[in-house]
Design an enzyme around this catalytic site. Structure first.
Site, mmCIF file in Angstrom:
data_model
loop_
_atom_site.group_PDB
_atom_site.id
_atom_site.type_symbol
_atom_site.label_atom_id
_atom_site.label_comp_id
_atom_site.label_asym_id
_atom_site.label_seq_id
_atom_site.Cartn_x
_atom_site.Cartn_y
_atom_site.Cartn_z
ATOM 1 N N LYS A 113 -30.448 -22.953 -6.351
ATOM 2 C CA LYS A 113 -30.279 -23.737 -7.588
ATOM 3 C C LYS A 113 -28.891 -23.537 -8.174
ATOM 4 C CE LYS A 113 -34.131 -25.981 -8.323
ATOM 5 N NZ LYS A 113 -34.163 -27.434 -8.235
ATOM 6 N N LYS A 195 -38.546 -33.157 8.396
ATOM 7 C CA LYS A 195 -39.880 -33.521 7.928
ATOM 8 C C LYS A 195 -39.797 -34.429 6.712
ATOM 9 C CE LYS A 195 -40.075 -29.104 5.553
ATOM 10 N NZ LYS A 195 -40.857 -28.500 4.531
ATOM 11 N N LYS A 198 -39.365 -35.038 -0.500
ATOM 12 C CA LYS A 198 -39.300 -35.742 -1.778
ATOM 13 C C LYS A 198 -37.908 -36.247 -2.080
ATOM 14 C CE LYS A 198 -43.098 -33.673 -4.320
ATOM 15 N NZ LYS A 198 -43.511 -32.706 -5.314
#
Ligand code: TRP
Length: 332
Positions: A113, A195, A198
């Site tokens: 982050k 894969k 989102k």
């Protein structure tokens, strides 16, 4: 005999997709009969990235509706919004006294982050694992269904639980990460790389909210080639991915038919993708439509979340009362 307690939080950002379905929600649905389950929308956690206030409610309601549409039964589990349980932030505050700056700074998800949003390295981000530990420990959960990326957070919850028990006396059992299969199913994206996700590969990811034509379009665009030329040859990854997707949503006979056509070199990928597209539509459409109907019925969703919060607070208030008492906060 009382059932084992399970807690899991669902991120409220982003649209849910087929990977979430097979990686997480299907697990939840399976667990609801065997365990005492607390599932919640982690809306406080989402504040670490400063979402627009006007989006928050719709996000929370959508995620709740999508989970119910996938088979989560609010009669069987406590389904609630994290922010409806004031005992969670209270336990979070207490656990913060047992969490050390050094260990929090070392967490890989925190470091990611910091790299992604260097201008917003707030204390909530640093203490994200402490809030997550509070989510879990507030119900004295022993099993936490999470993906690989969250296992370290569960380990930290275990450490905080042990530190509390050590300092103030036994209160929390040790939570363990959990999944039904030994290996969680990773649903491959349609472009043959990685894969479903989102945030990346939007066109190669099937979302539970996609309409029929969009699903067809995405499936038909999946990467293929001109087909095998030798009997029983090995599949390239982008082809075995299509088979894997078919295995998830189509009938077993269908998969076998195409597999033998692959093996004897008569396979036509166009036909296979058409079949997969129709089976995918048949799989997604009822989930999508049920989620949409629920989202349109706000009163119903509010009722579900309120009842979930009542169930969750019943258990949470007992834990927080005990924690306060053991710490010495019992003055009156
Ligand atoms: N951090 C989890 C995720 O990103 C969501 C979450 C929040 C969670 N609190 C939790 C998961 C408690 C399990 C238990 O997916």
């Amino acid at each position: 005999m009382s059932k084992e307690i399970v807690v899991s939080g669902i991120r409220s950002t982003g649209y849910l997709h087929l990977g979430n379905y097979f990686g997480a929600m299907k697990n939840y649905v399976k667990m609801q009969d065997e365990y005492d389950c607390y599932f919640f929308v982690a809306d406080y956690h989402s504040l670490t990235t400063h979402p627009d206030p006007k989006d928050l409610k719709a996000n929370v309601f959508r995620v709740a509706a999508e989970n119910i549409a996938c088979g989560l039964d609010p009669e069987k589990v406590a389904l609630y919004a994290q922010s409806d349980i004031p005992e969670i932030p209270e336990l979070y505050l207490l656990l913060n006294m047992l969490a050390y700056k050094g260990e929090l700074e070392k967490v890989p998800t925190f470091k990611d982050k910091v790299r992604q949003q260097p201008d917003n390295v707030n204390a909530g981000l640093l203490t994200y694992p402490v809030l997550m530990a509070a989510d879990v420990l507030i119900h004295k959960a022993v099993k936490v269904p999470v993906g690989k990326d969250q296992e370290q957070h569960v380990e930290m919850a275990r450490n905080f639980a042990n530190r509390f028990n050590h300092r103030y006396g036994e209160l929390f059992p040790e939570p363990q990460p959990f999944n039904f299969g030994s290996e969680l199913i990773k649903v491959p994206s349609l472009d043959g790389t990685g894969k479903m996700s989102k945030s990346e590969n939007l066109n190669a990811t099937i979302y539970l909210a996609d309409d029929d034509d969009l699903i067809r379009k995405k499936v038909m665009k999946a990467k293929t080639d001109s087909g095998p030329t030798e009997h029983n040859s090995e599949m390239p990854e982008y082809i075995s991915n299509i088979f894997l997707l078919m295995h998830l949503v189509s009938r077993q006979e269908t998969v076998e038919t195409y597999r033998s056509m692959y093996n004897n070199c008569t396979i036509r990928y166009g036909d296979m993708k058409k079949q997969l597209a129709e089976d995918m539509v048949a799989f997604i459409a009822p989930i999508r439509d049920k989620a949409a109907a629920l989202q349109a019925d706000e009163d119903q969703l509010k009722k579900i979340l309120k009842e979930g919060a009542i169930k969750a607070r019943e258990s949470a208030s007992k834990t927080i009362a005990a924690a306060r008492k053991q710490i010495g906060i019992n003055y009156y």
